[in-house]
Design a protein around this motif. Structure first.
Motif, PDB file in Angstrom:
ATOM      1  N   GLY A  15       1.534  -4.508  -6.577  1.00 48.78           N
ATOM      2  CA  GLY A  15       1.158  -3.103  -6.413  1.00 48.78           C
ATOM      3  C   GLY A  15       1.086  -2.711  -4.949  1.00 48.78           C
ATOM      4  N   TYR A  16       0.527  -3.604  -4.124  1.00 51.74           N
ATOM      5  CA  TYR A  16       0.483  -3.363  -2.673  1.00 51.74           C
ATOM      6  C   TYR A  16       1.892  -3.201  -2.120  1.00 51.74           C
ATOM      7  N   LEU A  17       2.800  -4.117  -2.472  1.00 54.53           N
ATOM      8  CA  LEU A  17       4.159  -4.051  -1.940  1.00 54.53           C
ATOM      9  C   LEU A  17       4.808  -2.710  -2.272  1.00 54.53           C
ATOM     10  N   ARG A  18       4.672  -2.281  -3.510  1.00 51.01           N
ATOM     11  CA  ARG A  18       5.264  -0.998  -3.923  1.00 51.01           C
ATOM     12  C   ARG A  18       4.615   0.169  -3.182  1.00 51.01           C
ATOM     13  N   SER A  19       3.291   0.197  -3.161  1.00 55.39           N
ATOM     14  CA  SER A  19       2.567   1.312  -2.530  1.00 55.39           C
ATOM     15  C   SER A  19       2.831   1.365  -1.032  1.00 55.39           C
ATOM     16  N   GLU A  23       4.549   4.504   0.814  1.00 56.91           N
ATOM     17  CA  GLU A  23       3.704   5.290   1.703  1.00 56.91           C
ATOM     18  C   GLU A  23       4.210   5.258   3.144  1.00 56.91           C
ATOM     19  N   MET A  24       4.678   4.113   3.602  1.00 53.95           N
ATOM     20  CA  MET A  24       5.188   4.034   4.974  1.00 53.95           C
ATOM     21  C   MET A  24       6.510   4.787   5.117  1.00 53.95           C
ATOM     22  N   VAL A  34      -1.928   4.472   6.934  1.00 54.47           N
ATOM     23  CA  VAL A  34      -1.363   3.603   5.898  1.00 54.47           C
ATOM     24  C   VAL A  34      -1.537   2.135   6.288  1.00 54.47           C
ATOM     25  N   MET A  35      -1.237   1.807   7.547  1.00 61.84           N
ATOM     26  CA  MET A  35      -1.404   0.425   8.012  1.00 61.84           C
ATOM     27  C   MET A  35      -2.827  -0.064   7.786  1.00 61.84           C
TER      28      MET A  35
END
Length: 132
Positions: A15-19, A23-24, A34-35
């Motif tokens: 989920g982190y990888l996708r988001s 977002e970036m 975002v970072m």
């Protein structure tokens, strides 16, 4: 406007990888916001041995936002074990109607709050169908 918090890398690595990628590349928030959502301020990110600190990562994000029109992830493996993470995925980015396919092997360490404090990744750019 965001209605629910996105997953931290420690809660849901895929989920982190996708988001994070979406977002970036396409988000309306400043890259630093975002970072900081996903990474500690002292993030140590090594890509093929090259050290990228927070400032270099944000500088990389700005031109990506201008050029990339589509970004797809195919996540093959995503593992979290204690404060260690590992993922193997393929990132396909389209800029100026040309696709770049990158195979990524990522290993990381989590801070106590679930954000990433270190990333070591190996990448390889693959030929697309049109390049063969």
């Amino acid at each position: 406007m965001r209605t629910e918090a996105p997953p931290s890398p420690g809660e849901d690595l895929a989920g982190y990888l996708r988001s994070y990628v979406q977002e970036m590349a396409f988000g309306g928030e400043e890259p630093g916001v975002v970072m900081d959502r996903y990474h500690t301020p002292d993030i140590a990110w090594y890509n093929n041995g090259l050290h990228l600190d927070r400032e270099r990562l944000m500088a990389h994000a700005r031109p990506v936002r201008r050029r990339v029109t589509r970004c797809d992830l195919d996540i093959h493996d995503a593992l979290v074990c204690g404060d260690q993470v590992a993922a193997r995925y393929t990132l396909t980015a389209v800029a100026r109607d040309r696709a770049t396919v990158t195979e990524i092997h990522m290993f990381g360490r989590l801070a106590p709050d679930g954000r990433l404090c270190r990333i070591d990744q190996l990448t390889r750019t693959s030929a697309t169908e049109e390049d063969r």
